[in-house]
Design an enzyme around this catalytic site. Structure first.
Site, PDB file in Angstrom:
ATOM      1  N   LYS A 105       0.581  -1.183  -0.059  1.00 25.15           N
ATOM      2  CA  LYS A 105       0.001   0.080   0.065  1.00 25.15           C
ATOM      3  C   LYS A 105       0.813   1.196  -0.050  1.00 25.15           C
ATOM      4  CE  LYS A 105      -3.552   1.886   2.785  1.00 25.15           C
ATOM      5  NZ  LYS A 105      -4.490   1.936   4.133  1.00 25.15           N
ATOM      6  N   SER A 147      -9.138   2.267   3.533  1.00 23.76           N
ATOM      7  CA  SER A 147      -8.059   2.876   2.539  1.00 23.76           C
ATOM      8  C   SER A 147      -7.188   1.910   1.867  1.00 23.76           C
ATOM      9  CB  SER A 147      -7.620   3.712   3.141  1.00 23.76           C
ATOM     10  OG  SER A 147      -6.683   3.344   4.214  1.00 23.76           O
ATOM     11  N   SER A 179      -9.447   0.270   7.946  1.00 22.30           N
ATOM     12  CA  SER A 179      -8.798   0.102   6.316  1.00 22.30           C
ATOM     13  C   SER A 179      -8.140  -0.950   5.995  1.00 22.30           C
ATOM     14  CB  SER A 179      -7.549   1.248   6.216  1.00 22.30           C
ATOM     15  OG  SER A 179      -8.633   2.677   6.389  1.00 22.30           O
TER      16      SER A 179
END
Length: 492
Positions: free
Chosen positions: A80, A156, A180
């Protein structure tokens, strides 16, 4: 290009399975990396999950010091674009402001991942600074759900979720400051563990409690992959401000045994928040399934002031993100967020939180404390509490009310709207609890709906044990054995 295995063969392997084949000499780590890169080429035009592949790491998995003799033997792994840094690599945090930003060092956890044998081959999408519920700003990128491209991946950890769900890689890095890891896992059909506070280090970054509301982790498709990831990557760096949990035995061996008979609470009534009827019905169905496995299941809820807890969580987010943005502005010699480079809600968050007082933070911390004590007392009587992963169905792409490109003038109204949907995940962050999203249910639009299990601090192994018991009971067929429409097997 000739690939090392068919896409069907690739999709049937988890990370541990691929590593076993490398160790057996049946395939090389470089061949695995090449296959993952080909998977990105097949699926990314539809999902926009992967921002960048590191061509040098694809060509030579040992490039950045990955230990090819480690547990994962060079299995490709996507990072990420937020959280742990990779020396010399871009980290742009989903923000136009951070375009071209390169890390000057590896984070502690990056080193642990490489020592575990993971080949960190690229970056996945995230909303700006990880603040909102979807990686969806047309000026940056729009990441789509591989099950139905009209819907968001949520966030996220958006790109990581889509990449794992579409079969590009068996496992990817994720972070979780309020759901997330778990929310995108839940709406993309993956497993997502938010570990307890004190499992994964965030060194060399913050050393205060609010800095570790956000937790590192992964999304995967099998329990054993997550278990081995935690076993290999856990532990504090020198100088940590708090103790780190130690497990009495590796989770990889713990999950081979079923847990004892557990006391499992169900809840969808979370303070002022309620789930839609379909999500409640799916929660009840999974509760009955767990009863069939021998567990005691009934409705129950911790005796905590959830309204006060969410107010404190909102204060934490506003003040933390305001200071994050402040720090980034200082690096660039700016006094204010440029309106053309930072999304409007993040500017409002900066304005609302940059002058927060110590008294406000102290009141917030007091609410954290009482909430954590309440959950602690609850888990003296109950082993696990089960909720849906979200209160309402997955939003369609273009639903701006959850995004930091929203035109909502009030920061507080915007957060309150987030909580109405994503009600069940943030308090685990506030209290430092482990929480796991399992791909067991379906929402009213036919998209995956994760069922979330939470447990007491340090009981990460118990959640993985329960998930492994479930995985065995369903014959490994998470999502009822279905695959999304955008998938390497469909494309190739």
């Amino acid at each position: 290009m000739t690939l090392a295995m068919t896409w069907e063969e690739w999709a049937q392997h988890d990370a541990c399975g691929l590593a076993a084949r490398v160790r057996a000499g049946e395939v090389t780590a470089a061949e695995l990396a090449a296959q993952a890169a080909a998977g990105v080429a097949l699926t990314n035009p539809a999902t926009s999950a992967v921002i960048e592949l590191f061509d040098d790491c694809v060509a030579d998995p040992a490039t950045d010091g990955s230990n090819l003799d480690g547990a994962f033997a060079g299995v490709p792994f996507l990072m990420k674009d937020l959280g742990p840094t990779l020396k010399g690599r871009l980290q742009e945090m989903g923000s136009l402001l951070m375009r071209g930003n390169r890390a000057t060092s590896d984070s502690h956890l990056t080193g642990k991942m490489r020592q575990a044998g993971l080949n960190l081959v690229g970056r996945t999408t995230t909303p700006e600074f990880g603040v909102c519920s979807s990686a969806e700003n047309p000026a940056v990128y729009v990441t789509r759900n591989p099950w139905n491209l009209d819907y968001t991946t949520c966030g996220s950890s958006a790109g990581s979720a889509a990449a794992v769900a579409s079969g590009v890689v068996p496992m990817a890095h994720a972070t979780d400051g309020g759901g997330s890891i778990r929310i995108p896992a839940g709406v993309n059909g993956n497993l997502g563990l938010k570990p307890s506070r004190g499992v994964f280090s965030i060194a060399p970054y913050g050393s205060d409690l609010t800095s570790v509301v956000s937790i590192q982790g992964c999304q995967s498709r099998t329990v054993r992959d997550t278990a081995v990831f935690v076993d290999q990557c856990r532990g504090g760096a020198p100088g940590e401000f708090m103790p780190y949990w130690a497990a009495p035995e590796p989770y990889a061996t713990l999950i081979e045994r079923d847990p004892g008979r557990l006391r499992i609470a169900l809840s969808h009534e979370w303070g002022d928040y309620r789930a839609v009827p379909r999500h409640v019905a799916e929660l009840e169905r999974i509760g009955r399934f767990l009863e069939g496995l021998g567990h005691h299941v009934e409705w129950a809820l911790p005796a905590v002031d959830i309204r006060a807890a969410f107010a404190a969580q909102t204060t934490c987010y506003i003040t933390n993100f305001a200071q994050t943005i402040n720090g980034l502005l200082a690096l660039k010699g700016l006094e204010r967020p440029p309106e053309d480079l930072i999304e409007p809600m993040n500017i409002r968050i900066w304005e609302a939180g940059r002058h927060a007082s110590y008294a406000e933070r102290t009141a917030m911390q007091a609410a954290f404390n009482t909430t954590a004590r309440g959950f602690g007392a609850f888990f003296e009587e109950w082993d696990v509490i089960l909720t849906p992963i979200t209160a309402v169905p997955t939003p369609r792409v273009g639903t701006t009310e959850y995004l930091t490109i929203s035109d909502e003038p009030s920061v507080y109204a915007w957060f309150e709207n987030l909580w109405r949907n994503f009600a069940y995940t943030p308090l685990a962050n506030l209290c430092g609890l482990p929480a796991l999203s399992m791909p067991l249910a379906w929402n009213e639009h036919g998209l995956p709906l994760g069922i979330q299990a939470q447990a007491r601090q340090g009981a990460d192994g118990l959640l993985l044990q329960l998930a492994a018991q479930v995985e065995r009971a369903i014959g490994g067929r998470w999502n009822d054995g279905k695959r999304p429409g955008v998938h390497v097997t469909a494309a190739g």
